[in-house]
Design an enzyme around this catalytic site. Structure first.
Site, PDB file in Angstrom:
ATOM      1  CE1 TYR A 144      -3.932   2.203   0.609  1.00 43.66           C
ATOM      2  CE2 TYR A 144      -2.644   3.147   2.388  1.00 43.66           C
ATOM      3  CZ  TYR A 144      -3.740   3.189   1.562  1.00 43.66           C
ATOM      4  OH  TYR A 144      -4.649   4.219   1.674  1.00 43.66           O
ATOM      5  N   GLY A 147       2.931   1.401  -3.053  1.00 41.51           N
ATOM      6  CA  GLY A 147       1.979   1.533  -4.165  1.00 41.51           C
ATOM      7  C   GLY A 147       1.563   2.981  -4.341  1.00 41.51           C
ATOM      8  CE  LYS A 148      -3.609   4.800  -2.152  1.00 43.92           C
ATOM      9  NZ  LYS A 148      -4.732   5.290  -2.962  1.00 43.92           N
ATOM     10  NE  ARG A 185     -10.861   1.866   6.666  1.00 47.87           N
ATOM     11  CZ  ARG A 185     -11.092   2.585   5.575  1.00 47.87           C
ATOM     12  NH1 ARG A 185     -10.330   3.605   5.272  1.00 47.87           N
ATOM     13  NH2 ARG A 185     -12.094   2.291   4.766  1.00 47.87           N
ATOM     14  CB  VAL A 186      -8.423   2.176  14.915  1.00 45.99           C
ATOM     15  CG1 VAL A 186      -8.390   3.632  14.480  1.00 45.99           C
ATOM     16  CG2 VAL A 186      -8.396   2.056  16.411  1.00 45.99           C
ATOM     17  CD  GLN A 273       5.996  10.631  16.212  1.00 38.25           C
ATOM     18  OE1 GLN A 273       5.657  11.142  17.273  1.00 38.25           O
ATOM     19  NE2 GLN A 273       7.191  10.835  15.686  1.00 38.25           N
ATOM     20  NE  ARG A 274      -0.089   7.676   9.396  1.00 36.96           N
ATOM     21  CZ  ARG A 274      -0.742   6.536   9.222  1.00 36.96           C
ATOM     22  NH1 ARG A 274      -2.039   6.494   9.349  1.00 36.96           N
ATOM     23  NH2 ARG A 274      -0.082   5.438   8.954  1.00 36.96           N
TER      24      ARG A 274
HETATM   25  P1  NAD Z   1     -12.749   1.891   0.479  1.00 34.82           P
HETATM   26  O1  NAD Z   1     -12.107   0.556   0.569  1.00 34.82           O
HETATM   27  O2  NAD Z   1     -14.058   2.105   1.161  1.00 34.82           O
HETATM   28  O3  NAD Z   1     -12.935   2.334  -1.027  1.00 34.82           O
HETATM   29  C1  NAD Z   1     -12.109   1.913  -2.076  1.00 34.82           C
HETATM   30  C2  NAD Z   1     -12.987   1.618  -3.271  1.00 34.82           C
HETATM   31  O4  NAD Z   1     -12.163   1.214  -4.371  1.00 34.82           O
HETATM   32  C3  NAD Z   1     -13.976   0.477  -3.024  1.00 34.82           C
HETATM   33  O5  NAD Z   1     -15.239   0.836  -3.500  1.00 34.82           O
HETATM   34  C4  NAD Z   1     -13.377  -0.692  -3.806  1.00 34.82           C
HETATM   35  O6  NAD Z   1     -14.329  -1.643  -4.207  1.00 34.82           O
HETATM   36  C5  NAD Z   1     -12.721   0.041  -4.961  1.00 34.82           C
HETATM   37  N1  NAD Z   1     -11.621  -0.703  -5.581  1.00 34.82           N
HETATM   38  C6  NAD Z   1     -10.576  -1.323  -4.954  1.00 34.82           C
HETATM   39  N2  NAD Z   1      -9.772  -1.897  -5.874  1.00 34.82           N
HETATM   40  C7  NAD Z   1     -10.311  -1.618  -7.091  1.00 34.82           C
HETATM   41  C8  NAD Z   1      -9.952  -1.958  -8.416  1.00 34.82           C
HETATM   42  N3  NAD Z   1      -8.846  -2.685  -8.680  1.00 34.82           N
HETATM   43  N4  NAD Z   1     -10.743  -1.540  -9.433  1.00 34.82           N
HETATM   44  C9  NAD Z   1     -11.858  -0.813  -9.186  1.00 34.82           C
HETATM   45  N5  NAD Z   1     -12.267  -0.471  -7.951  1.00 34.82           N
HETATM   46  C10 NAD Z   1     -11.484  -0.879  -6.915  1.00 34.82           C
HETATM   47  O7  NAD Z   1     -11.676   2.946   1.013  1.00 34.82           O
HETATM   48  P2  NAD Z   1     -11.808   4.499   1.302  1.00 34.82           P
HETATM   49  O8  NAD Z   1     -11.550   4.713   2.731  1.00 34.82           O
HETATM   50  O9  NAD Z   1     -13.053   5.022   0.698  1.00 34.82           O
HETATM   51  O10 NAD Z   1     -10.553   5.058   0.498  1.00 34.82           O
HETATM   52  C11 NAD Z   1     -10.680   5.674  -0.762  1.00 34.82           C
HETATM   53  C12 NAD Z   1      -9.313   6.139  -1.246  1.00 34.82           C
HETATM   54  O11 NAD Z   1      -8.760   7.074  -0.317  1.00 34.82           O
HETATM   55  C13 NAD Z   1      -8.292   5.016  -1.410  1.00 34.82           C
HETATM   56  O12 NAD Z   1      -7.515   5.256  -2.560  1.00 34.82           O
HETATM   57  C14 NAD Z   1      -7.446   5.136  -0.166  1.00 34.82           C
HETATM   58  O13 NAD Z   1      -6.144   4.672  -0.383  1.00 34.82           O
HETATM   59  C15 NAD Z   1      -7.467   6.633   0.081  1.00 34.82           C
HETATM   60  N6  NAD Z   1      -7.235   6.933   1.511  1.00 34.82           N
HETATM   61  C16 NAD Z   1      -8.236   6.712   2.437  1.00 34.82           C
HETATM   62  C17 NAD Z   1      -7.981   6.960   3.784  1.00 34.82           C
HETATM   63  C18 NAD Z   1      -9.032   6.765   4.844  1.00 34.82           C
HETATM   64  O14 NAD Z   1      -8.739   6.940   6.035  1.00 34.82           O
HETATM   65  N7  NAD Z   1     -10.263   6.429   4.496  1.00 34.82           N
HETATM   66  C19 NAD Z   1      -6.708   7.404   4.184  1.00 34.82           C
HETATM   67  C20 NAD Z   1      -5.733   7.583   3.226  1.00 34.82           C
HETATM   68  C21 NAD Z   1      -6.004   7.355   1.890  1.00 34.82           C
HETATM   69  N1  UDP Z   2      -5.719  -0.383  16.037  1.00 36.35           N
HETATM   70  C1  UDP Z   2      -6.028  -0.825  17.333  1.00 36.35           C
HETATM   71  N2  UDP Z   2      -7.085  -1.667  17.492  1.00 36.35           N
HETATM   72  C2  UDP Z   2      -7.878  -2.056  16.456  1.00 36.35           C
HETATM   73  C3  UDP Z   2      -7.572  -1.590  15.146  1.00 36.35           C
HETATM   74  C4  UDP Z   2      -6.478  -0.766  14.979  1.00 36.35           C
HETATM   75  O1  UDP Z   2      -5.345  -0.475  18.309  1.00 36.35           O
HETATM   76  O2  UDP Z   2      -8.841  -2.811  16.700  1.00 36.35           O
HETATM   77  C5  UDP Z   2      -4.576   0.546  15.864  1.00 36.35           C
HETATM   78  C6  UDP Z   2      -3.597   0.152  14.770  1.00 36.35           C
HETATM   79  O3  UDP Z   2      -2.637  -0.744  15.291  1.00 36.35           O
HETATM   80  C7  UDP Z   2      -3.031   1.502  14.380  1.00 36.35           C
HETATM   81  C8  UDP Z   2      -4.174   2.480  14.590  1.00 36.35           C
HETATM   82  O4  UDP Z   2      -5.092   1.804  15.450  1.00 36.35           O
HETATM   83  O5  UDP Z   2      -1.984   1.857  15.253  1.00 36.35           O
HETATM   84  C9  UDP Z   2      -4.883   2.884  13.307  1.00 36.35           C
HETATM   85  O6  UDP Z   2      -5.200   1.691  12.606  1.00 36.35           O
HETATM   86  P1  UDP Z   2      -6.020   1.678  11.238  1.00 36.35           P
HETATM   87  O7  UDP Z   2      -6.002   0.282  10.746  1.00 36.35           O
HETATM   88  O8  UDP Z   2      -7.341   2.336  11.435  1.00 36.35           O
HETATM   89  O9  UDP Z   2      -5.236   2.644  10.255  1.00 36.35           O
HETATM   90  P2  UDP Z   2      -3.671   2.900   9.912  1.00 36.35           P
HETATM   91  O10 UDP Z   2      -2.805   2.025  10.768  1.00 36.35           O
HETATM   92  O11 UDP Z   2      -3.558   2.579   8.468  1.00 36.35           O
HETATM   93  O12 UDP Z   2      -3.495   4.326  10.234  1.00 36.35           O
END
Ligand code: NAD
Ligand code: UDP
Length: 320
Positions: A144, A147-148, A185-186, A273-274
């Site tokens: 991920y 990839g990004k 997710r958390v 941290q973030r």
């Molecule tokens: P999500 O999983 O709910 O949405 C992703 C969508 O993309 C889904 O509808 C999924 O079916 C579709 N998808 C996945 N692979 C695909 C493919 N190969 N072809 C076509 N469709 C595909 O996630 P989200 O939280 O809505 O995230 C949306 C975007 O924002 C993502 O690119 C994610 O990386 C980015 N992003 C989200 C967060 C967050 O906290 N939600 C944080 C950082 C970045």
């Molecule tokens: N996390 C946690 N308990 C859970 C799910 C996640 O403590 O049940 C923690 C995880 O280890 C991370 C933070 O919460 O430190 C955020 O996790 P998430 O998967 O939401 O997103 P990301 O790590 O990608 O920021």
């Protein structure tokens, strides 16, 4: 009228974006393979004359006419993107490559939904856009994160080589209604656990931090970035920083203060941290978040109550 292509439009963020675009009277093509997206997220628009839905995987090229490409297709939850990490890398690279190719052909502007994960486990805190990150190339999060990173690189190379108009947005942890209850997710984990009367699972001791942005704030920033003139990369997130233990306490106290917090092993490469620096977004877009974590949790908890079939204000008994 502008034609908007939203890849990943049936997902959590994408479906909220589509709501905003449709409400603004724009034309929307939603493209999704339904890996983590759900048709019911966009069912309110089905049959609408300005809305079209295409089942398609972005790793395959597609030809269509559009003016704006909002490129969100990619699983975002660690559980989902680690389910098939090779596919996640393909989606990030080939998906972005195909969408940039389309943007070039039809002269569309493309916004990439990148992520704070490009900073990895940061040694600079909080993170400004100029920080280049500390990312493991071979870990379980790399599909991920890397990839990004390559997706961002592709955007800037298409801009330099082919003058494609790009906008690169670095999204920090976002939450709100329509997250999947089992996406790992958390925020969704803690709310679902609390509503079911189960202990809340802290990974590690819960001292790691995150900054949580409510989805409506995020979508506002996304729209401003697309419509503005700054290419980014630009951080869009809420600078309020919380430990994961604080988040657990906040959710538990909202739903059921009796529930215990339990510790589970910390996953590999979990960032400590973030927190975003959002000076650039403030300056260039006049954007900053308006919804506090306390305020945003309310509609989010209500949403999960509905999904779990609980009464308003209700939660399950504490289970042992
Ligand atoms: P999500 O999983 O709910 O949405 C992703 C969508 O993309 C889904 O509808 C999924 O079916 C579709 N998808 C996945 N692979 C695909 C493919 N190969 N072809 C076509 N469709 C595909 O996630 P989200 O939280 O809505 O995230 C949306 C975007 O924002 C993502 O690119 C994610 O990386 C980015 N992003 C989200 C967060 C967050 O906290 N939600 C944080 C950082 C970045
Ligand atoms: N996390 C946690 N308990 C859970 C799910 C996640 O403590 O049940 C923690 C995880 O280890 C991370 C933070 O919460 O430190 C955020 O996790 P998430 O998967 O939401 O997103 P990301 O790590 O990608 O920021």
């Amino acid at each position: 009228m502008l034609i908007n292509l939203v890849t990943g439009g049936a997902g959590f963020v994408g479906s909220h974006l589509i709501d905003r675009l449709m409400e603004a009277g724009e034309e929307v093509i939603c493209l999704d393979n339904y890996f983590t997206g759900r048709k019911k997220n966009i069912s309110q628009w089905m049959g609408h004359p300005r809305f079209e839905l295409i089942r398609h995987d972005v790793t395959d090229p597609i030809r269509l006419e559009c003016d704006r490409i909002w490129h969100l297709a990619c699983p975002a939850s660690p559980v989902h993107y680690q389910f098939n990490p090779i596919k996640t890398s393909k989606t990030s690279f080939l998906g972005t490559y195909n969408m940039l190719g389309l943007a070039r052909r039809v002269g569309a502007r493309l916004l990439l939904a990148s992520t704070s994960e490009v900073y990895g486990d940061p040694e600079v805190h909080p993170q400004p856009e100029s920080y280049r990150g500390c990312v493991n190339t071979i870990g379980i999060r790399s599909c991920y994160d890397e990839g990004k990173r390559i997706a961002e690189t592709l955007c800037f190379d298409y801009q330099r080589m082919h003058e494609v108009e790009i906008r690169v947005m670095r999204i920090f942890n976002t939450y709100g209604p329509r997250m999947l209850p089992d996406d790992g997710r958390v925020v969704s984990n803690f709310i679902v656990q609390a509503l079911k009367g189960e202990p809340l699972t802290l990974y590690g001791d819960g001292s790691q931090t995150r900054s949580f942005c409510f989805v409506d704030d995020l979508v506002e920033g996304m729209i401003r970035l697309m419509n503005g003139s700054h290419t980014g990369p630009m951080n869009i997130g809420n600078p309020g920083e919380f430990t994961i233990r604080q988040l657990a306490e906040l959710i538990r106290n909202n739903v059921n203060p009796q529930l215990p917090l339990i510790e589970k092993p910390l996953p590999a490469d979990d960032p400590l941290q973030r927190q975003p620096v959002i000076d650039l977004a403030r300056q260039e877009l006049g954007w900053e978040p308006t919804i506090s974590l306390e305020q945003g949790l309310e509609p989010t908890i209500d949403w999960f109550r509905k999904v779990l079939g609980l009464q308003p204000g209700g939660s399950a008994e504490v289970s042992s």
